[in-house]
Design a protein around this motif. Structure first.
Motif, PDB file in Angstrom:
ATOM      1  N   GLN A  92       0.821  -1.203   0.000  1.00 24.20           N
ATOM      2  CA  GLN A  92       0.000   0.000   0.000  1.00 24.20           C
ATOM      3  C   GLN A  92       0.863   1.264   0.000  1.00 24.20           C
ATOM      4  O   GLN A  92       0.534   2.257  -0.662  1.00 24.20           O
ATOM      5  CB  GLN A  92      -0.931   0.005   1.212  1.00 24.20           C
ATOM      6  CG  GLN A  92      -1.876   1.191   1.291  1.00 24.20           C
ATOM      7  CD  GLN A  92      -2.814   1.274   0.100  1.00 24.20           C
ATOM      8  OE1 GLN A  92      -3.241   0.238  -0.423  1.00 24.20           O
ATOM      9  NE2 GLN A  92      -3.120   2.484  -0.332  1.00 24.20           N
ATOM     10  N   LEU A  93       1.962   1.255   0.722  1.00 27.96           N
ATOM     11  CA  LEU A  93       2.886   2.392   0.696  1.00 27.96           C
ATOM     12  C   LEU A  93       3.470   2.579  -0.702  1.00 27.96           C
ATOM     13  O   LEU A  93       3.637   3.718  -1.163  1.00 27.96           O
ATOM     14  CB  LEU A  93       4.009   2.177   1.715  1.00 27.96           C
ATOM     15  CG  LEU A  93       3.604   2.217   3.194  1.00 27.96           C
ATOM     16  CD1 LEU A  93       4.789   1.857   4.076  1.00 27.96           C
ATOM     17  CD2 LEU A  93       3.064   3.596   3.574  1.00 27.96           C
ATOM     18  N   ALA A  94       3.774   1.468  -1.382  1.00 29.82           N
ATOM     19  CA  ALA A  94       4.286   1.567  -2.744  1.00 29.82           C
ATOM     20  C   ALA A  94       3.231   2.130  -3.688  1.00 29.82           C
ATOM     21  O   ALA A  94       3.533   2.947  -4.567  1.00 29.82           O
ATOM     22  CB  ALA A  94       4.750   0.189  -3.221  1.00 29.82           C
ATOM     23  N   VAL A  95       1.972   1.705  -3.503  1.00 24.22           N
ATOM     24  CA  VAL A  95       0.885   2.234  -4.329  1.00 24.22           C
ATOM     25  C   VAL A  95       0.716   3.740  -4.109  1.00 24.22           C
ATOM     26  O   VAL A  95       0.475   4.500  -5.050  1.00 24.22           O
ATOM     27  CB  VAL A  95      -0.428   1.490  -4.018  1.00 24.22           C
ATOM     28  CG1 VAL A  95      -1.614   2.170  -4.696  1.00 24.22           C
ATOM     29  CG2 VAL A  95      -0.337   0.040  -4.465  1.00 24.22           C
ATOM     30  N   THR A  96       0.885   4.180  -2.880  1.00 22.81           N
ATOM     31  CA  THR A  96       0.641   5.585  -2.545  1.00 22.81           C
ATOM     32  C   THR A  96       1.777   6.493  -2.986  1.00 22.81           C
ATOM     33  O   THR A  96       1.536   7.583  -3.545  1.00 22.81           O
ATOM     34  CB  THR A  96       0.427   5.733  -1.028  1.00 22.81           C
ATOM     35  OG1 THR A  96      -0.638   4.864  -0.627  1.00 22.81           O
ATOM     36  CG2 THR A  96       0.062   7.164  -0.672  1.00 22.81           C
ATOM     37  N   GLY A 134       3.576   2.207  -8.821  1.00 24.42           N
ATOM     38  CA  GLY A 134       3.027   1.640  -7.599  1.00 24.42           C
ATOM     39  C   GLY A 134       1.733   0.878  -7.796  1.00 24.42           C
ATOM     40  O   GLY A 134       1.394   0.010  -6.978  1.00 24.42           O
ATOM     41  N   GLU A 135       0.992   1.161  -8.874  1.00 26.92           N
ATOM     42  CA  GLU A 135      -0.273   0.457  -9.102  1.00 26.92           C
ATOM     43  C   GLU A 135      -0.065  -1.029  -9.343  1.00 26.92           C
ATOM     44  O   GLU A 135      -0.984  -1.818  -9.176  1.00 26.92           O
ATOM     45  CB  GLU A 135      -0.995   1.080 -10.305  1.00 26.92           C
ATOM     46  CG  GLU A 135      -1.518   2.490 -10.050  1.00 26.92           C
ATOM     47  CD  GLU A 135      -2.561   2.535  -8.949  1.00 26.92           C
ATOM     48  OE1 GLU A 135      -3.346   1.564  -8.842  1.00 26.92           O
ATOM     49  OE2 GLU A 135      -2.609   3.523  -8.208  1.00 26.92           O
ATOM     50  N   VAL A 136       1.142  -1.402  -9.734  1.00 26.31           N
ATOM     51  CA  VAL A 136       1.433  -2.829  -9.937  1.00 26.31           C
ATOM     52  C   VAL A 136       1.321  -3.594  -8.629  1.00 26.31           C
ATOM     53  O   VAL A 136       0.948  -4.769  -8.602  1.00 26.31           O
ATOM     54  CB  VAL A 136       2.837  -2.990 -10.554  1.00 26.31           C
ATOM     55  CG1 VAL A 136       3.178  -4.453 -10.760  1.00 26.31           C
ATOM     56  CG2 VAL A 136       2.926  -2.227 -11.872  1.00 26.31           C
ATOM     57  N   PHE A 137       1.623  -2.914  -7.506  1.00 26.55           N
ATOM     58  CA  PHE A 137       1.634  -3.575  -6.206  1.00 26.55           C
ATOM     59  C   PHE A 137       0.231  -3.701  -5.593  1.00 26.55           C
ATOM     60  O   PHE A 137       0.095  -4.310  -4.533  1.00 26.55           O
ATOM     61  CB  PHE A 137       2.531  -2.805  -5.233  1.00 26.55           C
ATOM     62  CG  PHE A 137       3.977  -2.799  -5.618  1.00 26.55           C
ATOM     63  CD1 PHE A 137       4.818  -3.818  -5.213  1.00 26.55           C
ATOM     64  CD2 PHE A 137       4.492  -1.783  -6.400  1.00 26.55           C
ATOM     65  CE1 PHE A 137       6.154  -3.823  -5.573  1.00 26.55           C
ATOM     66  CE2 PHE A 137       5.831  -1.771  -6.764  1.00 26.55           C
ATOM     67  CZ  PHE A 137       6.660  -2.790  -6.358  1.00 26.55           C
ATOM     68  N   ARG A 138      -0.780  -3.123  -6.239  1.00 26.37           N
ATOM     69  CA  ARG A 138      -2.123  -3.191  -5.656  1.00 26.37           C
ATOM     70  C   ARG A 138      -2.634  -4.629  -5.609  1.00 26.37           C
ATOM     71  O   ARG A 138      -3.288  -5.036  -4.642  1.00 26.37           O
ATOM     72  CB  ARG A 138      -3.080  -2.304  -6.447  1.00 26.37           C
ATOM     73  CG  ARG A 138      -4.417  -2.101  -5.760  1.00 26.37           C
ATOM     74  CD  ARG A 138      -5.298  -1.173  -6.567  1.00 26.37           C
ATOM     75  NE  ARG A 138      -4.732   0.157  -6.693  1.00 26.37           N
ATOM     76  CZ  ARG A 138      -4.863   1.111  -5.769  1.00 26.37           C
ATOM     77  NH1 ARG A 138      -5.531   0.853  -4.665  1.00 26.37           N
ATOM     78  NH2 ARG A 138      -4.344   2.303  -5.974  1.00 26.37           N
ATOM     79  N   SER A 139      -2.348  -5.402  -6.643  1.00 31.75           N
ATOM     80  CA  SER A 139      -2.787  -6.802  -6.652  1.00 31.75           C
ATOM     81  C   SER A 139      -2.123  -7.616  -5.555  1.00 31.75           C
ATOM     82  O   SER A 139      -2.655  -8.640  -5.123  1.00 31.75           O
ATOM     83  CB  SER A 139      -2.498  -7.443  -8.013  1.00 31.75           C
ATOM     84  OG  SER A 139      -3.217  -6.807  -9.042  1.00 31.75           O
ATOM     85  N   LEU A 140      -0.943  -7.159  -5.109  1.00 30.02           N
ATOM     86  CA  LEU A 140      -0.250  -7.882  -4.046  1.00 30.02           C
ATOM     87  C   LEU A 140      -1.053  -7.866  -2.744  1.00 30.02           C
ATOM     88  O   LEU A 140      -0.992  -8.824  -1.961  1.00 30.02           O
ATOM     89  CB  LEU A 140       1.135  -7.272  -3.825  1.00 30.02           C
ATOM     90  CG  LEU A 140       2.049  -7.963  -2.802  1.00 30.02           C
ATOM     91  CD1 LEU A 140       2.305  -9.408  -3.200  1.00 30.02           C
ATOM     92  CD2 LEU A 140       3.359  -7.200  -2.664  1.00 30.02           C
ATOM     93  N   ILE A 141      -1.800  -6.792  -2.499  1.00 28.24           N
ATOM     94  CA  ILE A 141      -2.628  -6.712  -1.295  1.00 28.24           C
ATOM     95  C   ILE A 141      -3.707  -7.790  -1.322  1.00 28.24           C
ATOM     96  O   ILE A 141      -3.926  -8.504  -0.336  1.00 28.24           O
ATOM     97  CB  ILE A 141      -3.253  -5.313  -1.170  1.00 28.24           C
ATOM     98  CG1 ILE A 141      -2.152  -4.241  -1.150  1.00 28.24           C
ATOM     99  CG2 ILE A 141      -4.123  -5.207   0.072  1.00 28.24           C
ATOM    100  CD1 ILE A 141      -2.681  -2.825  -1.191  1.00 28.24           C
TER     101      ILE A 141
END
Length: 257
Positions: free
Chosen positions: A24-28, A34-41
């Motif tokens: 979430q910090l990477a997305v923000t 950072g949007e690539v990391f949203r699926s990781l959540i």
């Protein structure tokens, strides 16, 4: 469901919650990338449900929300809450091996309802009038009308459009404005349809790559094709990095010589 958690469950839930917070910090703070990391959540909490069950995953959700509250403040909590709950939903439904169409239907409708409530809550808390939504619908109707008029004039269909569909389009625009609450929900469903499908497809693929026995989506043949495509992409990236590393070593040797 309510029971005393084991030490390994607490540790694993907290660790995976930390991973979700970092994502979430990477997305923000990382624009676009950072949007690539949203699926990781979604993936983290889906895996946590599959490994340790829903109760342990809810404990991890509490840890993630607490860390987000400390690090980013209460304004960031609604979105991370919806993303974590989405991961819990995917993990729980995949564990029950529900049919794909039912899972997607529930995910799209419930996700749209959640974001619908979030949008209305933002309007209420910010003090903005709900009439802004109807004004936006008016602007969209006007823009669409101008676009269709320009398109039909270019193709020579303007007279046919005026005699057949123009009145119906105006009536549809008035209906959408009058029932703006339903229009807003339908827009949310249209947005959630590709989002939920893409997230479920990627999470299903990665969960199966991790060795969990879940129903493949959209099918075993397409999954094998996507898996080969991803493996080919990973190999290509690895070869490019190795070549870049060797080129830098040769460049450094040349400078030293």
């Amino acid at each position: 469901m309510f029971r005393n958690l084991k030490a390994i469950e607490i540790a694993e839930g907290a660790l995976l919650a930390d991973v979700a917070v970092i994502a979430q910090l990477a997305v923000t703070y990382l624009p676009l990338v950072g949007e690539v990391f949203r699926s990781l959540i979604f993936l983290v909490f889906a895996v946590l449900v599959l490994r340790r069950g829903l109760y342990t995953a809810c404990f991890g959700l509490g840890v993630a929300l607490f860390l987000i509250l400390v690090l980013m403040g209460p304004a960031a909590m609604p979105l991370i809450f919806l993303e974590c709950v989405g991961g819990l939903f995917l993990g729980f439904t995949m564990r029950l091996r529900l049919p794909h169409w039912l899972l997607l239907f529930i995910g799209i409708t419930c996700g749209a309802m959640a974001f619908y409530g979030l949008v209305l809550l933002v309007f209420v808390l910010s003090g903005r009038p709900l009439g802004t939504i109807t004004h936006t619908i008016d602007q969209l109707n006007a823009s669409m009308s101008q676009l269709v008029t320009l398109f039909t004039k270019r193709l020579g269909w303007y007279a046919w459009w005026q005699h057949t569909w123009a009145t119906r389009a105006q009536a549809l625009g008035l209906w959408l404005k009058s029932y703006w609450w339903l229009t807003l929900y339908l827009v949310m469903c249209a947005i959630m349809l590709p989002f939920v499908t893409i997230v479920y497809t990627s999470i299903n693929l990665f969960v199966r790559l991790l060795g969990y026995d879940v129903r493949p989506f959209p099918g075993p043949r397409i999954e094998r094709f996507v898996r080969r495509l991803l493996m080919g992409a990973f190999k290509l990236v690895r070869e490019m990095l190795l070549r870049l590393h060797s080129w830098r070593r040769q460049e450094k040797r040349g400078e030293a010589a």
